[in-house]
Every structure is written in structure tokens, then in C-alpha cells.
Design a protein around this motif. Structure first.
Motif, PDB file in Angstrom:
ATOM      1  N   CYS A  88      37.315  37.982  31.547  1.00 31.46           N
ATOM      2  CA  CYS A  88      36.915  39.217  32.219  1.00 31.46           C
ATOM      3  C   CYS A  88      35.919  38.951  33.330  1.00 31.46           C
ATOM      4  CB  CYS A  88      36.352  40.198  31.210  1.00 31.46           C
ATOM      5  SG  CYS A  88      35.105  39.477  30.145  1.00 31.46           S
ATOM      6  N   PHE A  89      35.489  37.704  33.504  1.00 35.85           N
ATOM      7  CA  PHE A  89      34.572  37.406  34.602  1.00 35.85           C
ATOM      8  C   PHE A  89      35.300  37.236  35.928  1.00 35.85           C
ATOM      9  CE2 PHE A  89      31.676  36.455  31.186  1.00 35.85           C
ATOM     10  CZ  PHE A  89      30.491  36.950  31.691  1.00 35.85           C
ATOM     11  N   PHE A  90      36.621  37.243  35.883  1.00 35.43           N
ATOM     12  CA  PHE A  90      37.370  37.061  37.119  1.00 35.43           C
ATOM     13  C   PHE A  90      37.702  38.404  37.736  1.00 35.43           C
ATOM     14  CE2 PHE A  90      39.187  33.053  34.999  1.00 35.43           C
ATOM     15  CZ  PHE A  90      38.090  32.328  35.385  1.00 35.43           C
ATOM     16  N   LYS A  91      37.664  38.415  39.055  1.00 35.95           N
ATOM     17  CA  LYS A  91      38.004  39.632  39.784  1.00 35.95           C
ATOM     18  C   LYS A  91      39.429  40.060  39.500  1.00 35.95           C
ATOM     19  CE  LYS A  91      35.547  40.085  44.095  1.00 35.95           C
ATOM     20  NZ  LYS A  91      35.565  39.763  45.505  1.00 35.95           N
ATOM     21  N   GLY A  92      40.317  39.094  39.479  1.00 39.06           N
ATOM     22  CA  GLY A  92      41.733  39.411  39.321  1.00 39.06           C
ATOM     23  C   GLY A  92      42.062  39.976  37.951  1.00 39.06           C
ATOM     24  N   PHE A  93      41.126  39.861  37.033  1.00 39.93           N
ATOM     25  CA  PHE A  93      41.373  40.320  35.671  1.00 39.93           C
ATOM     26  C   PHE A  93      41.653  41.820  35.631  1.00 39.93           C
ATOM     27  CE2 PHE A  93      39.814  41.696  31.459  1.00 39.93           C
ATOM     28  CZ  PHE A  93      40.555  40.876  30.651  1.00 39.93           C
ATOM     29  N   THR A  94      40.965  42.566  36.471  1.00 41.84           N
ATOM     30  CA  THR A  94      41.176  44.013  36.454  1.00 41.84           C
ATOM     31  C   THR A  94      41.897  44.502  37.703  1.00 41.84           C
ATOM     32  OG1 THR A  94      38.997  44.310  37.417  1.00 41.84           O
ATOM     33  CG2 THR A  94      39.167  44.539  35.034  1.00 41.84           C
ATOM     34  N   ARG A  95      42.280  43.577  38.576  1.00 44.22           N
ATOM     35  CA  ARG A  95      42.893  44.021  39.825  1.00 44.22           C
ATOM     36  C   ARG A  95      44.289  44.571  39.572  1.00 44.22           C
ATOM     37  NH1 ARG A  95      43.125  39.504  43.502  1.00 44.22           N
ATOM     38  NH2 ARG A  95      44.956  38.985  42.301  1.00 44.22           N
ATOM     39  N   MET A  96      44.507  45.770  40.089  1.00 44.09           N
ATOM     40  CA  MET A  96      45.809  46.400  39.878  1.00 44.09           C
ATOM     41  C   MET A  96      46.750  46.031  41.018  1.00 44.09           C
ATOM     42  SD  MET A  96      44.663  50.093  38.623  1.00 44.09           S
ATOM     43  CE  MET A  96      42.967  50.212  39.081  1.00 44.09           C
ATOM     44  N   ALA A  97      48.009  46.245  40.769  1.00 46.12           N
ATOM     45  CA  ALA A  97      48.972  46.070  41.850  1.00 46.12           C
ATOM     46  C   ALA A  97      48.531  46.980  42.972  1.00 46.12           C
ATOM     47  CB  ALA A  97      50.357  46.444  41.371  1.00 46.12           C
ATOM     48  N   GLY A 133      45.942  46.125  44.811  1.00 47.79           N
ATOM     49  CA  GLY A 133      44.691  45.524  45.235  1.00 47.79           C
ATOM     50  C   GLY A 133      43.424  46.239  44.839  1.00 47.79           C
ATOM     51  N   ASN A 134      43.519  47.365  44.132  1.00 47.52           N
ATOM     52  CA  ASN A 134      42.319  48.064  43.718  1.00 47.52           C
ATOM     53  C   ASN A 134      41.654  47.303  42.569  1.00 47.52           C
ATOM     54  OD1 ASN A 134      40.392  49.969  43.322  1.00 47.52           O
ATOM     55  ND2 ASN A 134      41.767  51.499  42.424  1.00 47.52           N
ATOM     56  N   ILE A 135      40.369  47.016  42.713  1.00 47.35           N
ATOM     57  CA  ILE A 135      39.668  46.263  41.672  1.00 47.35           C
ATOM     58  C   ILE A 135      38.574  47.148  41.071  1.00 47.35           C
ATOM     59  CG2 ILE A 135      38.406  44.171  41.127  1.00 47.35           C
ATOM     60  CD1 ILE A 135      39.517  42.998  43.756  1.00 47.35           C
ATOM     61  N   PRO A 136      38.753  47.623  39.840  1.00 47.11           N
ATOM     62  CA  PRO A 136      37.733  48.475  39.240  1.00 47.11           C
ATOM     63  C   PRO A 136      36.384  47.760  39.101  1.00 47.11           C
ATOM     64  CG  PRO A 136      39.751  48.554  37.963  1.00 47.11           C
ATOM     65  CD  PRO A 136      39.926  47.487  38.975  1.00 47.11           C
ATOM     66  N   ALA A 137      36.402  46.506  38.725  1.00 46.59           N
ATOM     67  CA  ALA A 137      35.138  45.775  38.557  1.00 46.59           C
ATOM     68  C   ALA A 137      34.998  44.774  39.687  1.00 46.59           C
ATOM     69  CB  ALA A 137      35.114  45.080  37.208  1.00 46.59           C
TER      70      ALA A 137
END
Lengths: 717, 286, 375
Positions: free
Chosen positions: C305-314, C316-320
Motif C-alpha cells: 500500500c506504500f505504492f502510488k499504483g496500489f490505489t490508482r484506478m484505470a 489515472g485517478n489516485i486516491p492516495a
């Protein structure tokens, strides 16, 4: 499940890790708890370094280009599209498409005989110096040594170079003339005990994370961290003082720091008298760089310059680190000399927890330099022009060797464009992405009569090859890597090579046998023995000594020598350290009205080099799937660029499209692009202007312009 | 096929009955599921999968990967499962290449789905932004089917431009059935005679007692946030403001952790939340 | 009366050898130069019984780095389930790891919580891959007589010895092991070789208690996670503090990879080509829709969960998007949300993050910092 101890194949830290192997499949990585560099940690690349090894894209068989004229068979049987009849069996299975050029699979015997025939022919008709060899900083010491031997003894040319030309050739050049040895003077384990750490032109926490970890430990123990970098990257955020100097003004910055040190009497006079020479002339030059002049050139306030000078000079345990930010300029050698001057001026060299520490970017770039994969020296930096050295190698190798120094990497490509170079043998390098001015590189590769590429993946460079040879990855062979602190460490074979791939050392041996020179080694340890025989600094480094320890740091002059923790003890390698005065020279290209930005290039944390490995690693590719351009928020507003908008960056050489990363981490007027991406190759833009001594291109500064593209943001994978 | 019946990650096959390009990067798929035996739910007869509006399926194509996709059909009205998929990422790009009679793979249905009971005996206000109409369509049809149990139905639907208005046929049909529809676009063109601007600007057209109505919102994050605030200011209680959230999901069943947000796994606890729950969830930050 | 057993140390290797005939035996072995690693045991006498308390992670045997889920040949209709059903016995894991595995068991076997699923109680909800491995694995854990300086399991109640929740727990009493069995699987492997064991006597219980007391005195760390939790809940730990923590985060993922409790994963597809014809020259052969491939594999791989891509949605929106949000997320998950869901901390006090974190912002250090600096 077996766990094989080995060394990380990414940066120069040389972290120890275990590869987990289950039934012949590499299924994980864990850090080595007691390794002196990594100490139970790994960076994100280290944690994910297992994934590319068994990637389906691996090259598994030698490939020969079909449309090369020598292959008349291809005329008889015109190539069919590979998918026509099920794709399996028959002639189709042996056809491989690559962007309209066609390769066919071949046996090792056929491929090597073909290469031997072609190279011999070119050598006989155009002379040995019409062949160029690129060795690889990703390969082991043994392989680099053999490649160097192959170029010099078998082909008979000193045209051998590798990517150190593009990263630390200025360090070699700069430190050879000042200290007499171009390696990191001190050791990583000393960092934690330093009192002052001055980092210039290195994004340490991202590019050498485990060295960054030691620096952070030092800070935890009360050390002062000073960073000079135009970008506010992670290490700069942790720094006590951050100097945001303009790209390409390092000499002015360092000179004015030294000016303060001299004027405020912080110089170590005894050290200068006993251990160095040429101080007087140097002092004259420095007197011209007052902090105010420094401020005018660099953009760093004179007060900050004074602060840094006092802090650095006041402590005995001050360590100076530098990396690509210093070396990749047309003044690269000058920059390095300025760093060396600073270290000598305050006696910060020759004892523990100080020193001048260039951080090497590739796992074995130190080793491949040591092994003499550079045009001017044999292994152990023994000059090819030195008759006695040459005689020694001639005796050991049983051939006569060329007397004249060879061409450097960029010079080889230039020679090819002028039809002076006919053939190239490239091992584990990808110049199409990594060399400046891609257009010129491609032009040069296309002009070659014969190109051999030996790699683990079909790289962008291999596309232009006539023969592609499949090599074994770091997990599939034995050998040694030398990390940035000169530590020679053993890598161990975890699995069998993919398909019919062979370790590079074996390929070179087989090829040289075909060319009539008998290279006969049972295993890499035999090669190491020969290296030890011919290389004074590696004399005591033998495989069996590396088996039960964390490697040895050269110089290691006999089999009982414990290795050397820091260099230049008691005296400099060249005798007296030499002050070489340097003047500030502006970069080759300055921003102007048409190209108002300074473009600087480098690496990002998640990707590595030309991306052949990291872009095939799920997690790393997900984190940084596309090329992003760092641009300051002020500039972005002025040009109407929003975060994540698609923009076009152009220089006098070309343009690329990439995604804007609007940030305050970079100073206004400067933009930063990582160079990993073949679809948006930063080196389309970079300036191939060279440092006159080291022939290193100026990756860090060129003039660029930025335009917004009216297009929706592209999707992310 | 060892243990396939027990494997919650095992997808089942579905055949594409119809694939229609809806324009503006959205493609409409009607699929016939071929569920494994025994069928997932007892109520489902052969060939049917039981699901409710607001749920989603993990739709996959081998070689490309899985993506969470909301259903847009309503069980009982449409025979097949329908999806309207916008091309935004790697998986959806591959899905867009599929044609009639191609095979896709499904897992699901997952998520809690819309709680249609919350709106019983109340006026219902649907507020959709862009692609947000897709999951709402399922619920609108559901409530329309059982409209005796509900009050008046309103639909506020905003799109970027007139060509991006989806389900035009459905809109006409709903209009005929007495749903009050307000359309608005951000950027108008020559053909457009209707409203412009954001949906929140047109809430006045919804003639209802907000204190007693129930609202279902779906759209981009910013639009959801704005609309929820606007509705609150008009007196709608938090528990009657219902929305559906979006997150990166890899498993759909609360295991992979990618959609983890606050204390909730959006895939199992959500994706449908009331404003009340959202406020509570954010006490600790992200 | 309790029915604990005693195993003479001389019989240990015989017992393990017999067990190895039935299943794979995995245990701590000497790695390279003072390192220890968990791996398949070759020579039973080479097992490192002196392996330190903060031994390397055995999580990967039940939740591997990379787990192959399905394989599908594109031209065929069938999907092959690649579930691993190898029988394993893992010797020498520590009570903290055992507690972590119990916690993962609860998480991976937990029911769905959505209203839809409550209405469909027959829906399966167990993570098939984890549970398959788990059911086929027996653990022989060894209590920690000598905790390491980084250990703080006593502060979170997961060690140095467990009361329950183990298959077999050994306590080193010098010349013999005190053997407790805590599960059916554990009873099976002891009962089958009952002749090797003796019944524990009064003296043995006394010795075991003595060992436990002496182990407790050896802890160097006193970490009070509950106090940290209370301070966070009370809003005393401000964002500026987390901001500071996050500047030191290297985003290496080490804390999650090394954490015995963390279970997040990513699912990706890999397309295997026939080697020839080769796929076009693209950087990613994994997720390109499988053109040119002959079969695809769906795999899952450790994620962080420390990675940006972990929460990135299709799209490109990144919640965290900010590092501080991701840092907080991990901390809050471990210290706030785990207690809410499972009444346990998401930390078992193994101290591995203390060893592996290059930024020195591990649970113990930061907890201590919160304790000292935030009143």
C-alpha cells in the motif's frame, strides 16, 4: 525451496539478497540480514529483481537476420508471416518478426561460425580498428575481462568501451589526474559514523537507496546533511541545507565554496604541504570566485555558500558524495577535479569516514572499468601505451597487442557514421535508448556492415543487429560484481539459463575459438585467476576467498590481504595529490528565447536505465508506466500546462511527447525527464556535446522548449 | 480442474450476444452467462445469475486481466446481463475489441448493491454525471418496475457534451413512463437546445420535498461531493443520500486490499454508501 | 490435567525424518555468513536450532511472493486451476509468526460483509489459494527463550510463548523439549509417534514456567501500541507528524513484504508465448491482451500500500496520491482498523520492520517517538 545468496543486479550498492528457487522457478527475493551494505533492507527494485529473469520475452536462441545478403537461403524460401498456419512446426516456427526486419533462429554453431567468418573478413579487409566492441556494466568482471581480451587479443583493437563512458568516465579522468585512482575512496559502512555529509549531484535515496539508508543513519546520529541539486528530491527534503544551484554551474559553486574555505583560513595547511602539489596556482584561480560571484552564477545565496563551506571544512569526518549530476557535463572532468580539490583542501581524504565518493550507477560498472573495458587501459588501469604493461599482457595472451588507444563509445558511433567503423559487437548494452541524440545513434547503427548484439532481451538496439545472441541473466551464471565501494562480490547460479541461452563468458570463449584463438576456461574462477595474475589491485581476489565472506575491497594485493577499506592512506595513489585549477565554463547549450528551459535528464526511482528489466517487472512498471516531465508550477502556469496533461518537449535535436508532472520539486526554468522510456526517449532530446577529456556527453543540460498538446490525457496501463 | 467449485477466483464464461458502440469511448455489451454448476444462487434458473442494481462483476479477458464493471441491466427486465464499458485502461481497451459471439469471463456479482428499500414511499431523485448513468440505469429500471412502492421519480443527468449522453432510447422510454428528466451538458454545440452547466445548478428543477426524498448519485468524485453537500443544504438527511464509489479492485471480494479505504473494503462493504456512512468512514482520514 | 509432552532432544531428528516422509519439511537453515533462511531441509542435522528469535519470514510458504492462480490455453475452453496442494510441515517458526498466521486465517476465511452476501449465505468466501496451502501445512513452533533486541511480542501478547493457536509448540528446556499440541493437525503428528514422547511431569512444568519468566526479562523494547492508538484516536498525532514520517519513507515496500500480517496482493496476467513466434517488441508482454500468446496465466503477486499504483484506478485517478496519505494508511490499518475488525493489532511485534526499514520509521520506532514526543 532453495534460497541462493547472490547480489542485486541493479545499482552500484551491491546489496546482498537471496533468490528463492522452487522447482527451477525463481519465486521471490529476500534481503540478507548481515550484508554490510543492505543490512536486511532492500529497495523496491531489489525486492522485485526476480521477476524479469524468467520473463517470456527472454531471448532463448541465437537469431540471424534474414534479409542480410549473406543468407541466400532466405531468398529461396521467402519468409512467411509467423501466424499463418497455427504458428507451430514447419518453417513458420523459426521465423521471428521484429518491426519488419526478420530474424530466424539458428544453432549456436551456425551463429558463431557466421560471426567468426564475418568478423575475420572485416578485420582482414578493413583492419582491426574498423571493429568496435561494447562491453557491459551489467555483466560480471570475468565477462568484461574476456570481452576486453577478445577485443585486444582476438580482434586486435583497443576499440572497447562500455556505458561507464556515459556515467563516470569523467570521474576516472578527473581523479586519475588528481588522486591517481578513480574509485570511491571510502566505504559504505563508514557513512553512518560521518559528521558531515555533502551530496552534490546525486539523488542518493532514490538511485542508491541503501547508501541513502546509511546517510539517514548518520543523520539520526546527529550528522549534518547538505545537498546541492536543482531538484528537491527525497534526500534534499531530508537535508539540513539544500543548495538549488542551476544545472551546469557546479564548478562555480564548488570554487566559491573553496574560496570561502581559503579566505576564512579553514584550509589544512599541513596536509597541503605534505601530501599535495600545485596549490599556489590553484589558489590564484580560486581567489576569483568570491561567494558573490558564485551567487550570481549559480543562483545559490552567498550566505548558503559560506555556511556549507564552514560546515564541510570544520568537521574532520566530512564525506563528499557525487554522481551523475557532476559527471554528465561537458565540464564533467572539471567538476570532478573541483570536488577533488575541495577534499584535498580540507584534508578530507585518506582516512576513514571522509573521502570523495563517486556513486557508481550500475551493479558492475566499477568492475568493468577495473577490467579494462575502456579504450585506453588494460585491467587494473594499466595503460595500453605503457610498453611494459603491454609486454606483460602480450606474454600472457601470446599475441601482439595494438599500441594506440582506441575509440570511445560516442567516437565509435561517430566513426560508423563516417564509414570508418564497419562492425560492432555489443554485449548487454542498449545505446539506442541510453546514448545521447537517438537519431544519430540509429543512423550510426544502420550504417554498420555487421552488428552483433548479445543480450537477455530483444532490446531496441538488437532490432538493428545482424545477429542476436541470447545471454544468461545474473541468476543463471557464476561470477563476480564489483560494487561502488570496490567490493568484489560473488554472484551464484540459481537456475539454468533460459532456453539455449549461454553465459556471456562462455559465448565469448566459444566465439574466440571459432576465430582461431583458444580461450579455454572451465569456469569463471579460472578467468578470475588470470585476472588476479595480470592485475595488481585484484591479485588477492580469488573465487574461493569470496565464498565465505561479503567480498573483498580492492586493492587486494595478495592472497592474504584483507582488502582495503579506504584509499590514499598515507599517500595518494599517484604520489602527491595534485590541485588542478578549474574555471567555470557555461554548458554547451544555454537556454534562449526559442528554447527557454534547461532540460536535465536522469533516472526515476522505479525504473532502471533503459527499462529492459524494470519495464518487465509488474510492480515497477505499474508505478511508473509512462514518461513524466517534471516542471515547476510557475512555469506550468505560464505555459498553460496542467498536471498530467500531455505535453511536447523539443530541443534542437528532436521532440518527444510525455505527461507533465507539475511540481515544486524542481526550480523554475528547469525541467527533468527520466530516460527509461523507448516510447518517449529523453535521449532524442539530449545534446551529444562531449567533455574534451573524458568524452562524456552532456546529459544534464540542454536547452528545451515545452508545448501543450491539446489532447486528452493518455490512459495508464 | 481441481477444486474449481470452491475457488472464489474462478471465473465463468459468458457469450457476447450484442456489442454496440455507444460513441464517446463507451461500448455496450449484452452477455449470456454460462454459469458453472451448480448455479451460483438457488433462485437463479439455468443461464441466469442473480444480482441487484449497483453490483458489479469482475469482467476479464484472458491475457488482459480483470476489471470491476457495474451492471447496467435489471434482473427481471432484461434477460441478459448488460454492461456499458468506457475505455479507460488496459483491460477495457481489450474488452472494446470484442464482438458479438466472443467469449468473456465473469466473476460475481460482487458488492452490496443499491438499497432500494431506503427510497420506499419516498420521491426518488437520481443524479448522474457522465458514465455514472450506467449503474443508475439498473436502479432506475428496477424502481420503475416497482413504481407503486415509490413516489415521484426524477432524473438529473449531466454530460460533458450532447454527444456523450448515453442511453438516449432509455431516456425517451423513461420520459414516457412519467420520470421527470433534466439533461444538462458542460459544453453545448449547435444541436443542443437544453440546459448547460453542472448538475447541481439544476436541482431547483426537481420539485420535491428534499427532506423526505431519497437520492441516488453516481458520477465523478468531485460531482458526487458537490451534489451531496448541495442536497444536505436543501435539508435531505444524510442517510437518504446514496452514492456509489469507485476504487481500484483486483479481487472484488475483500481479499486483495487494493480498494481498502478507511475501515472498509469498498468491494464488499460498498461500493454503495450513504452520505452518513461516508462521513463516518472519513473520521480517520484516508 | 494437562496432557503436555516431553521430547528428548536426541529424538528430534528422528521425529522430523519420519514426518518428512509424509510431507515437505521446511525449517530455518544457515544461509550465507551468519544469515538464516527458511527453506526445504536437506540434512536434518543442519537445521539451525539456534536461529534468532527474529528469524526470516516464513509467510511465503502459505502466502507466496508469486502465486499462480489459473492457466488457460487460449485455443481451449478449459481453465486450469493451479492451486497448490503440497503437504508441508514448517519447523521452527516463532510464536509471533504463528499468531500472525492465525490472524491471516481469520482474514482470509472471513465472510463477506455486504448486505447482498448476507442474503446469500451459501456464497463461498474463503481465499482458496491461501486456505489450500494453510490446510496442508502443519507448524511446529518454538517459543523464544532469547528474544532479540528488536522483538516486542510481549507488548502485543503474541509471544514469547503462546497459550493457544499453534499446532505444536516446543519450549526448549535445555536437554529436552516441552511439547504442547494445540490443534488436530498437531495432535496427529505427535500421536503418530507417541513412543518418542513422554508425559510431562511436575518438574517439566516448573522448568517451562521458569524459562518463560526468564524470557520475559530479556525484552529490551517496551512498546505500547494501545497508547499510540489512543493518541491517534484522540487526534493528538497531527498531520505534520505523519508528514515527517513520510519524508523518510523510501517506498521500498520492505515493511509490508517483511510483515507477517500483511496480505495485500495484486492480480496480473502473464501471457506465455511459444517462444516463437515472438510478441512484438513491447515493454510489457504481461497485459497486452495476449496477442501472439498461446496461453495465459493469472497470477497474484505481493503488493504494497506504500505504492502510488496500489490505489490508482484505470484512468489515472489516485486516491492516495501523497506519500503521507499512504504512510498513514498503513499505520491506521495496523493500529486502528485491525483492532476494530479483529480485536487485535495488525502487528505481532516481530520487529522485522525495525530491521528492514531503510528510513527507520518502523512500528516500534515511531510508536516510541509518539510516546515520547506527543503528550
Amino acid at each position: 525451496m532453495e534460497k541462493v545468496p547472490t547480489i542485486c543486479p541493479y545499482c552500484g550498492c551491491g546489496c546482498g539478497l537471496y533468490l528463492h528457487v522452487d522447482k527451477g522457478i525463481i519465486c521471490g527475493v529476500s534481503p540478507s540480514r548481515n550484508h554490510p551494505v543492505s543490512k536486511g533492507s532492500l529497495c523496491v527494485k531489489g525486492w522485485n529483481c526476480y521477476e524479469f529473469i524468467q520473463h517470456p520475452d527472454r531471448l532463448t536462441k541465437p537469431l540471424i537476420r534474414i534479409n542480410s545478403k549473406e543468407h541466400t537461403t532466405s531468398k529461396k524460401n521467402p519468409p512467411l508471416p509467423p501466424f499463418s498456419k497455427g504458428g507451430r512446426g514447419g518453417i513458420n516456427s523459426s521465423l521471428v518478426t521484429h518491426n519488419s526486419s526478420l530474424f530466424r533462429e539458428a544453432s549456436w554453431d551456425e551463429a558463431l561460425s557466421y560471426i567468426a567468418k564475418k568478423l575475420t573478413k572485416i578485420k582482414n579487409t578493413s583492419g582491426p580498428d574498423s571493429i568496435g566492441v561494447l562491453s557491459s556494466a551489467k555483466c560480471t568482471n570475468e565477462e568484461n575481462y574476456l570481452m576486453m581480451k577478445f577485443a585486444r587479443a582476438v580482434l586486435g583493437t583497443n576499440n572497447i568501451d562500455h556505458c561507464a563512458r556515459l556515467c563516470h568516465s569523467s570521474t576516472l579522468g578527473g581523479l586519475a589526474s588528481t588522486f591517481g585512482s578513480g574509485a570511491m575512496t571510502n566505504s559504505i559502512s563508514e557513512i553512518a559514523d560521518a559528521r558531515v555529509i555533502f551530496v552534490i549531484g546525486s539523488n542518493t535515496t532514490e538511485q542508491h537507496p541503501m547508501i541513502g539508508m546509511h546517510m539517514l543513519d548518520a543523520v539520526n546520529r546527529g550528522a549534518i546533511l547538505m545537498v546541492a541539486d536543482p531538484r528537491r528530491n527525497m534526500i534534499a527534503e531530508l537535508a539540513h541545507i539544500h543548495l538549488k544551484h542551476k544545472s551546469g554551474t557546479d564548478v562555480a559553486l564548488l570554487n566559491s565554496i573553496m574560496n570561502v574555505i581559503i579566505n576564512e583560513g579553514l584550509v589544512d595547511i599541513a596536509f597541503i604541504k605534505r601530501r599535495t602539489e600545485n596549490f599556489d596556482e590553484f589558489e590564484k584561480v580560486i581567489s576569483k570566485y568570491s561567494p558573490d560571484i558564485g551567487e550570481a552564477i549559480t543562483g545559490v545565496s552567498a550566505d548558503d555558500i559560506r555556511k556549507v563551506a564552514r560546515m564541510y571544512a570544520a568537521e574532520t569526518r566530512s564525506m563528499l558524495f557525487f554522481s551523475m549530476g557532476i559527471t554528465q557535463h561537458i565540464t564533467g572532468v572539471d567538476n570532478v577535479r573541483a570536488c577533488a580539490n575541495l577534499a584535498m583542501l580540507t584534508a578530507h581524504v585518506g582516512h576513514a569516514m571522509t573521502g570523495l565518493n563517486p556513486l557508481r550507477g550500475q551493479n558492475n560498472v566499477q568492475g568493468s572499468c577495473d577490467m579494462g573495458a575502456i579504450p585506453e587501459v588494460y585491467s587494473g588501469y594499466q595503460n595500453v601505451k605503457d610498453a611494459s604493461a603491454r609486454k606483460k599482457f602480450e606474454a600472457a595472451w601470446g599475441v601482439s597487442l595494438p599500441k594506440k588507444s582506441g575509440l570511445t563509445l560516442i567516437e565509435m558511433l561517430n566513426a560508423s557514421r563516417r564509414n570508418k567503423l564497419k562492425a560492432m559487437y555489443i554485449m548487454g548494452e542498449n545505446p539506442v535508448i541510453s546514448d545521447p541524440d537517438v537519431k544519430h545513434t540509429i543512423e550510426a547503427l544502420k550504417k554498420l556492415n555487421f552488428l552483433i548484439v548479445q543480450d537477455i532481451f530483444m532490446t531496441e538496439t538488437a532490432k538493428f543487429a545482424h545477429v542476436v545472441l541470447p545471454a544468461a541473466s545474473f541468476a543463471e551464471k557464476e561470477g563476480t560484481f564489483t560494487n561502488t565501494e570496490r567490493r568484489v562480490q560473488k554472484i551464484r547460479k540459481a537456475i539454468e539459463p533460459a532456453g539455449k541461452a549461454m553465459p556471456d563468458w562462455q559465448i565469448i570463449c566459444e566465439l574466440s575459438k571459432k576465430m582461431g584463438y583458444n580461450m579455454d576456461y572451465k569456469a569463471p574462477y579460472e578467468v578470475m585467476e588470470e585476472i588476479a595474475l595480470l592485475t595488481p589491485s585484484y591479485r588477492g581476489i580469488l573465487h574461493h576467498r569470496l565464498d565465505d565472506g561479503y567480498g573483498l575491497q580492492w586493492p587486494c594485493t595478495d592472497v592474504n590481504h584483507p582488502g582495503t577499506q579506504f584509499l590514499h592512506r598515507k599517500k595518494f595513489a599517484r604520489g602527491l595529490g595534485s590541485f588542478i585549477p578549474v574555471h567555470y565554463l557555461p554548458p554547451d547549450e544555454q537556454p534562449d528565447e526559442k528554447y527557454p528551459f534547461i532540460l536535465t535528464t536522469g533516472r526515476s526511482y522505479f525504473q532502471y536505465h533503459t527499462g529492459t528489466m524494470t519495464r518487465r517487472t509488474t510492480t515497477l512498471e505499474r508505478e511508473q508506466p509512462e514518461c513524466t516531465v517534471e516542471i515547476n508550477a510557475e512555469d506550468a502556469e505560464q505555459f498553460g500546462i496542467k498536471n498530467r496533461a500531455k505535453i511536447k518537449v523539443s530541443t534542437r535535436r528532436g521532440s518527444i511527447e510525455a505527461v507533465a508532472d507539475v511540481t515544486d520539486k524542481i526550480i523554475p526554468g528547469t525541467i527533468f525527464i527520466p530516460f527509461h522510456f523507448h516510447e518517449a526517449s529523453a535521449n532524442v532530446l539530449t545534446n551529444p556535446a562531449l567533455d574534451p577529456y573524458a568524452k562524456i556527453p552532456e546529459y544534464k543540460v540542454c536547452a528545451a522548449k515545452v508545448e501543450r498538446i491539446h489532447e486528452e490525457r493518455p490512459y495508464i496501463k | 480442474m481441481t477444486g474449481s467449485n470452491n475457488n472464489i477466483y474462478m471465473p465463468f464464461k459468458a457469450v457476447i450476444e450484442e456489442a454496440i458502440d455507444m460513441g464517446c469511448n463507451v461500448k455496450f455489451f449484452k452477455v449470456i452467462p454460462i454459469p458453472p454448476h451448480p448455479p451460483l444462487s438457488k433462485g437463479g434458473r439455468g443461464g441466469f445469475i442473480d444480482y441487484i442494481p449497483g453490483q458489479f462483476f469482475m469482467v476479464s479477458q484472458w491475457g488482459a486481466g480483470e476489471a470491476p464493471i457495474s451492471v447496467t441491466s435489471t434482473r427481471g427486465l432484461q434477460r441478459h446481463i448488460e454492461f456499458a464499458i468506457k475505455k479507460v485502461g488496459a483491460v477495457t481497451t481489450v474488452l472494446h475489441k470484442l464482438k458479438k459471439s466472443d467469449t468473456i469471463w465473469l466473476r460475481g456479482p460482487y458488492g452490496n448493491g443499491f438499497n432500494a428499500d431506503a427510497a420506499k414511499k419516498r420521491d426518488v431523485v437520481f443524479i448522474a454525471g457522465g458514465i455514472g448513468i450506467v449503474p443508475l440505469r439498473s436502479l432506475i429500471n428496477f424502481i420503475q418496475m416497482h413504481k407503486k412502492q415509490y413516489g415521484k421519480i426524477f432524473l438529473l443527468y449531466g454530460a460533458k457534451n450532447p454527444s456523450e449522453i448515453l442511453f438516449k432510447e432509455d431516456l425517451k422510454a423513461w420520459n414516457k413512463k412519467g420520470i421527470e428528466i433534466t439533461l444538462t451538458v458542460d459544453v453545448k454545440d449547435e444541436s443542443w437546445k437544453g440546459n448547460t452547466g453542472v448538475v447541481t445548478g439544476h436541482l431547483d428543477r426537481v420539485k420535491t420535498d428534499f427532506k423526505n426524498a431519497c437520492s441516488y448519485i453516481c458520477g465523478p468524485d468531485i460531482m458526487i461531493e458537490k451534489t451531496m453537500k448541495e442536497l444536505t443544504s436543501r435539508g435531505m438527511p444524510d442517510r437518504q443520500i446514496i452514492t456509489t464509489l469507485e476504487a481500484r479492485m483486483k479481487c472484488g471480494i475483500g481479499k486483495c486490499g487494493q480498494c481498502y479505504h478507511g475501515i472498509e473494503y469498498i468491494c464488499t462493504n460498498g461500493p454503495v454508501y450513504t452520505y452518513e456512512e461516508i462521513k463516518k468512514r472519513r473520521v480517520y482520514g484516508p | 490435567m494437562k496432557k503436555d509432552l516431553i521430547l528428548n532432544k536426541n529424538y528430534l531428528s528422528y521425529w522430523l525424518r519420519q514426518l518428512r516422509k509424509e510431507m515437505q519439511l521446511i525449517g530455518p537453515m544457515r544461509g550465507f555468513k551468519g544469515d538464516f533462511v527458511f527453506k526445504s531441509i536437506g540434512q536434518i542435522h543442519e537445521i539451525s536450532l539456534d536461529c534468532p528469535a527474529s528469524a526470516p519470514l516464513p509467510k511465503e510458504f502459505v502466502f507466496p511472493h508469486v502465486e499462480e492462480m489459473f492457466e488457460k490455453v487460449f485455443s481451449e475452453q478449459e481453465i486450469k486451476d493451479l492451486q497448490n496442494n503440497d503437504k508441508r510441515i514448517i519447523f521452527g517458526i516463532r510464536p509471533c509468526d504463528m499468531s500472525a498466521i492465525n490472524l491471516i486465517d481469520r482474514f482470509y476465511s472471513s465472510k463477506f460483509e455486504s448486505s447482498y452476501d448476507l442474503a446469500h449465505p451459501n456464497r463461498k468466501s474463503e481465499d482458496s489459494y491461501y486456505m489450500a496451502r494453510r490446510r496442508n501445512t502443519v507448524f511446529i513452533s518454538i517459543g523464544c527463550n532469547n528474544p532479540d533486541p528488536t522483538c516486542f511480542c510481549n507488548s502485543v501478547g503474541t509471544g514469547p510463548f503462546l497459550e493457544s493457536g499453534f499446532d505444536v509448540q516446543l519450549t526448549d528446556l535445555g536437554d529436552r523439549y516441552f511439547v504442547q499440541t494445540g490443534s488436530k493437525a498437531g495432535k496427529t503428528i505427535t500421536n503418530s509417534y507417541r513412543y518418542l514422547f513422554e508425559e510431562a511431569q511436575r518438574q517439566d512444568y516448573d522448568d517451562q514456567y521458569e524459562i518463560m519468566l526468564s524470557a520475559l526479562t530479556k525484552f529490551e523494547k517496551r512498546i505500547n501500541l494501545e497508547e499510540t492508538r489512543q493518541k491517534i484516536l484522540a487526534g493528538k498525532v497531527r498531520d505534520s507528524f505523519w508528514e515527517w514520517v513520510s519524508t523518510r519513507c523510501f517506498e521500498c515496500g520492505g515493511c509490508v513484504y517483511e510483515c507477517p500480517v500483511c496480505t495485500c496482493f495484486n492480480i496480473v496476467e502473464r501471457t506465455e508465448t511459444d517462444k516463437s513466434p515472438r510478441p512484438p517488441l513491447r515493454a510489457m508482454a504481461f497485459t497486452k491482451g495476449g496477442q501472439g500468446g498461446i496461453k495465459g496465466k493469472r497470477i497474484r503477486i505481493w503488493d504494497t500500500c506504500f505504492f502510488k499504483g496500489f490505489t490508482r484506478m484505470a484512468g489515472g485517478n489516485i486516491p492516495a496520491e501523497k506519500k503521507v496519505m499512504r504512510t498513514k494508511r498503513w499505520w491506521f490499518h495496523k493500529l486502528l482498523y485491525y483492532p476494530e475488525q479483529f480485536k487485535r493489532f495488525g502487528c505481532v511485534g516481530c520487529g522485522r520492520c525495525t530491521i528492514t526499514c531503510p528510513g527507520r520509521i518502523d512500528i516500534a520506532t515511531i510508536s516510541q517517538k509518539i510516546k515520547v514526543e506527543i503528550k
